[in-house]
Design an enzyme around this catalytic site. Structure first.
Site, PDB file in Angstrom:
ATOM      1  N   HIS A   1      -3.399   7.117   2.157  1.00  0.00           N
ATOM      2  CA  HIS A   1      -3.814   5.809   1.668  1.00  0.00           C
ATOM      3  C   HIS A   1      -5.179   5.490   2.278  1.00  0.00           C
ATOM      4  CE1 HIS A   1      -4.105   1.621   0.953  1.00  0.00           C
ATOM      5  NE2 HIS A   1      -3.764   1.253   2.165  1.00  0.00           N
TER       6      HIS A   1
ATOM      7  N   ASN B   1     -10.131  -0.290   0.367  1.00  0.00           N
ATOM      8  CA  ASN B   1      -8.676  -0.155   0.309  1.00  0.00           C
ATOM      9  C   ASN B   1      -8.181  -0.810  -0.979  1.00  0.00           C
ATOM     10  OD1 ASN B   1      -5.923  -0.608   0.551  1.00  0.00           O
ATOM     11  ND2 ASN B   1      -6.004  -1.192   2.705  1.00  0.00           N
TER      12      ASN B   1
ATOM     13  N   CYS C   1       0.821  -1.220   0.000  1.00  0.00           N
ATOM     14  CA  CYS C   1       0.000   0.000   0.000  1.00  0.00           C
ATOM     15  C   CYS C   1       0.851   1.264   0.000  1.00  0.00           C
ATOM     16  CB  CYS C   1      -0.948  -0.005   1.190  1.00  0.00           C
ATOM     17  SG  CYS C   1      -2.034  -1.434   1.186  1.00  0.00           S
TER      18      CYS C   1
END
Ligand code: UT7
Length: 328
Positions: A253, A283, A112
């Site tokens: 993020h 996500n 990520c």
């Protein structure tokens, strides 16, 4: 030394929508639990016919169009991903599909944090004068690797792609970057290889197999994120003589709305400056920052010249922050 500017963005998501209500048919959960604990209502998931390249290419094309750059003018393509179609890398297939025949292309894996690590890498090539124009794509199809029986993780992830075009120019618009890694915390979040021993000849055993689904200690990763991300951003801003009140947008993020809120609060950045689209996408790993950036740019939220602070964090564990002015 040349500076760097981000001059175009693009994104693409698969069509199928998997809502929290769908998840209640798969695991013991509720829309209310997922919304309260994460802020996520739905996510996009790639169907079995859709490849990572299928998402990365339209995101890249949209970014090139916004930037006014032809594919053949690109010097470098970086594909930040943890879910390439091909373990040898998918960036070259993106290069071929775009017709970016002059460009060097490679994959970069930092989960990520991949987009911010990719941004840092692109800046190195641009600042040395080695390259003039770079396409950076963050793309992931983590639905391939989610354990759809694990309610602790399957509620979080979605698929997508986002891209930016960077160019070398005199005025440096990337004001600061700060990266970090701590492999001691690797067990908190991983997607590891699971080997089956195979005897080739007596006494020589090799390992062949596949990957286990995503494993995550959610609470541990949560604690890490709300501790490390504000510290890293504060350090970066301090090093570059910037203060949180000079920040126009906080673009984290998109892992969990509670993480976004906690980080913003620690930095003293008001909620209206926090970019969030995780409600609709969950996500999306390396895609989440450029996907949210692209939406914010196209909706007229992020304006040329405004200061954006971004930060990625995740498996490794890794984290990275960057501060830039959008546009030339
Ligand atoms: O991109 C990389 C980064 N990843 C992240 O940033 C993830 C960070 N972590 C998180 O976002 C949160 O830890 C989660 C959303 C994953 C979990 O939220 P939480 O508030 O930390 O929940 P928890 O794990 O502490 O679980 C609380 C309770 C437990 O029940 P008991 O033991 O209190 O009875 C869980 O079993 O909630 C239960 N639970 C669920 N209940 C309904 C866990 N998952 C679910 C679920 N639906 N999906």
């Amino acid at each position: 030394m040349p500076g760097v500017a981000l001059i175009g963005s693009g994104s693409a998501v698969p069509n199928p929508i998997l809502s929290n209500h769908h998840l209640t048919q798969m695991v013991e959960t509720s829309d209310e639990w997922v919304v309260t604990r994460t802020g996520i209502r739905e996510r996009r998931v790639a169907d079995s016919q859709t490849s990572l390249v299928d998402l990365a290419v339209p995101a890249a094309r949209a970014a090139l169009t916004m930037a006014g750059i032809a594919p053949e003018d690109l010097d470098l393509i970086i594909l930040a991903t943890s879910s390439a179609d091909d373990l040898f890398g998918s960036a070259c297939r993106v290069q071929a599909a775009l017709g970016a025949n002059r460009a060097v292309a490679f994959d970069l894996t930092a989960a990520c944090s991949g987009f911010v690590f990719g941004l840092a890498t692109a800046c190195q090539f641009l600042r040395t004068g080695a390259y003039q124009r770079v396409l950076l794509i963050g793309a992931d199809i983590l639905s391939r690797w989610v354990d759809w029986h694990d309610r602790g993780t399957c509620i979080l992830f979605g698929d997508g792609a986002g891209a930016v075009v960077l160019q070398a120019q005199a005025q440096d618009q990337v004001l600061g970057i700060e990266l970090g890694s701590d492999g001691r915390l690797n067990a908190c979040l991983n997607l590891t290889y699971q080997a089956q021993p195979q005897t080739l000849v007596p006494g020589l055993v090799v390992a062949q197999g596949t990957y286990r689904p995503i494993h995550m200690d959610g609470q541990e990763v949560y604690r890490f994120a709300v501790r490390q991300v504000p510290l890293t951003i504060e350090k970066m801003l301090f090093r570059h003589s910037l203060t949180p009140d000079q920040v126009d947008w906080l673009l984290l993020h998109q892992a969990n709305q509670r993480i976004l809120n906690a980080v913003a609060q620690r930095l003293g950045i008001p909620a209206h400056k926090v970019i969030s689209n995780l409600e609709h996408y969950g996500n999306t790993s390396a895609a989440s920052i450029p996907l949210a950036l692209d939406e914010a740019v196209r909706q007229g939220q992020v304006q040329p010249g405004q200061v954006v602070v971004t930060a990625g964090f995740g498996a490794g564990l890794t984290w990275g922050a960057a501060v830039f002015r959008w546009g030339v």
